[in-house]
Design a protein around this motif. Structure first.
Motif, PDB file in Angstrom:
ATOM      1  N   ASN A  75       0.828  -1.202   0.000  1.00 39.87           N
ATOM      2  CA  ASN A  75       0.000   0.000   0.000  1.00 39.87           C
ATOM      3  C   ASN A  75       0.862   1.251   0.000  1.00 39.87           C
ATOM      4  N   ASP A 117      -5.365   2.585 -12.896  1.00 42.10           N
ATOM      5  CA  ASP A 117      -4.266   2.212 -12.008  1.00 42.10           C
ATOM      6  C   ASP A 117      -3.494   3.414 -11.480  1.00 42.10           C
ATOM      7  N   ARG A 120      -5.266   4.986  -8.594  1.00 41.09           N
ATOM      8  CA  ARG A 120      -5.128   4.204  -7.362  1.00 41.09           C
ATOM      9  C   ARG A 120      -3.764   4.440  -6.720  1.00 41.09           C
ATOM     10  N   THR A 146     -14.805   3.333 -11.428  1.00 42.78           N
ATOM     11  CA  THR A 146     -13.930   2.735 -10.422  1.00 42.78           C
ATOM     12  C   THR A 146     -14.484   1.445  -9.846  1.00 42.78           C
ATOM     13  N   TRP A 157     -16.014   7.749  -8.631  1.00 44.37           N
ATOM     14  CA  TRP A 157     -14.709   8.398  -8.472  1.00 44.37           C
ATOM     15  C   TRP A 157     -14.585   9.012  -7.082  1.00 44.37           C
ATOM     16  N   LYS A 160     -14.320   6.316  -4.282  1.00 43.77           N
ATOM     17  CA  LYS A 160     -12.987   5.726  -4.168  1.00 43.77           C
ATOM     18  C   LYS A 160     -12.011   6.717  -3.553  1.00 43.77           C
ATOM     19  N   TYR A 164      -9.782   6.416   0.447  1.00 45.59           N
ATOM     20  CA  TYR A 164      -8.362   6.575   0.736  1.00 45.59           C
ATOM     21  C   TYR A 164      -8.049   7.895   1.443  1.00 45.59           C
TER      22      TYR A 164
END
Length: 404
Positions: A75, A117, A120, A146, A157, A160, A164
């Motif tokens: 991560n 990707d 992310r 996503t 979007w 997601k 995070y």
């Protein structure tokens, strides 16, 4: 050795998988009255960016320049760490704090994310950044999905992003206005799913997502953030074209927001908009020069752009006796008041412009043959060994701004 203020370094000592930086004392330059420290990088720190001794990446010890890490199970991914210090008058690196908490605050910024990707990987960087909030400077999802509910490009979007990193503040880019190509998302929906973070506890003035400003922190603010939309055509709003020509309504709104901040004694004025006027990449000056020259004359501190998919940091720019303003398709050395080679800029002398279109899409070239390239002190693009996507992080103090 390169001398920089110790607060301008990202300290990773004791964090698994990252390099550590050792500090040793060094004497001050004659007459400065400020004590310096010499920064000694470990063998795992590589100078991977173009543009002088203060341009560095901090990379995981398992990676070498030129190899792109992935999040995977760790991560973790590496981002941009370019040290730039904006200092107050009369001091090399810092002066005694004058307002608010001397600890300041931190924010990160990037544009041109997408939903794949690269997005992310950038979210993984933000997740470990420690920033109080993040600025998403346009071109958000590019119509990608996503896989997060609700199953729309805008809702997924934002869902997601919030998983995070919760405190995201958004601004439209040309891919968020309903203009061609269709189906890439509407800023009117993005603002529903990514509303201004209430946890920041500061009011927003204007139209969030398009043209607005806020001060942070709310009490004794250190910075005013102003967001604009030059040359964006909002098809989602019946085709309204946002222009900032001299003495137009939006031009005067911007000027007033800056003047009010200066009159209130807010130390820093930071202006963000998606499209840039000067950049050494694939885009010409799409915004027109009027709005950029206003910011030069008003001597705002930072201008944050995206649109061009690379990193570019300018010299310090201003209107001077030998520079009436930035002109189209040309370079004028008289517009540069500091060349940025040492990574330190004088507060109040003129803005530094940073392009950070590095949020997830593939990087663009830095065109050294472009006349505008002469305005830039550092860059990270396809010709940069070890280049990668990520965010630019800024630490804001009463007496300095440090870019990492």
């Amino acid at each position: 050795m390169n001398r920089v203020h110790p607060s301008s370094l990202q300290k990773r000592s004791g964090t698994s998988g990252w390099t550590s930086l050792a500090f040793s004392p060094s004497s001050s330059p004659r007459g400065s009255g400020t004590r310096f420290r010499t920064v000694r990088a470990s063998r795992r720190v590589r100078s991977c960016a173009h543009g002088g001794p203060k341009s560095r990446y901090t990379i995981p010890t398992s990676q070498e320049c030129g190899r792109r890490p992935t999040l995977g199970r760790t991560n973790r991914a590496w981002g941009i760490v370019l040290v730039v210090v904006l200092v107050s008058a009369g001091a090399w690196f810092s002066v005694a704090p004058t307002r608010a908490d001397s600890n300041g605050f931190q924010f990160s910024a990037a544009g041109d994310f997408g939903a794949w990707d690269g997005f992310r990987a950038t979210l993984g960087i933000l997740n470990t950044s420690g920033s109080d909030f993040a600025l998403a400077i346009g071109d958000l999802s590019y119509g990608g999905f996503t896989g997060y509910a609700p199953n729309t490009t805008e809702g997924g979007w934002c869902a997601k992003f919030h998983k995070y990193f919760s405190n995201v503040i958004i601004l439209a880019g040309n891919h968020d206005t309903g203009a061609f190509p269709p189906g890439e998302g509407s800023i009117n929906n993005f603002t529903k799913y990514c509303p201004f973070p209430t946890s920041l506890r500061t009011p927003v003035f204007g139209q969030y997502g398009k043209q607005y400003y806020f001060d942070f922190p709310r009490t004794n603010p250190l910075a005013r953030f102003i967001f604009l939309s030059p040359d964006l055509v909002y098809v989602v709003d019946d085709g309204e074209h946002y222009t900032y020509n001299v003495n137009s309504t939006r031009y005067l709104w911007t000027q007033s927001a800056i003047d009010q901040a200066h009159a209130a004694g807010i130390p820093w004025v930071i202006v963000a908009f998606h499209k840039s006027c000067i950049a050494a990449g694939e885009h010409a000056c799409e915004t027109g020069t009027d709005i950029l020259n206003l910011l030069l004359r008003e001597k705002v501190d930072l201008i944050l752009n995206a649109h061009t998919h690379n990193y570019e940091r300018s010299n310090q720019l201003a209107v001077t006796d030998s520079c009436a303003g930035i002109q189209l398709h040309s370079y004028n050395a008289g517009c540069i008041v500091h060349d940025g080679a040492d990574g330190k800029y004088q507060r109040g002398a003129g803005p530094v412009l940073v392009i950070q279109g590095t949020g997830g899409r593939a990087l663009d070239v830095f065109n050294k043959a472009d006349p505008y390239s002469g305005y830039f002190a550092a860059h990270m693009a396809t010709d940069t060994e070890g280049a990668g996507i990520g965010v630019v992080t800024y630490k804001v103090y009463p007496d300095r701004i440090v870019e990492e």
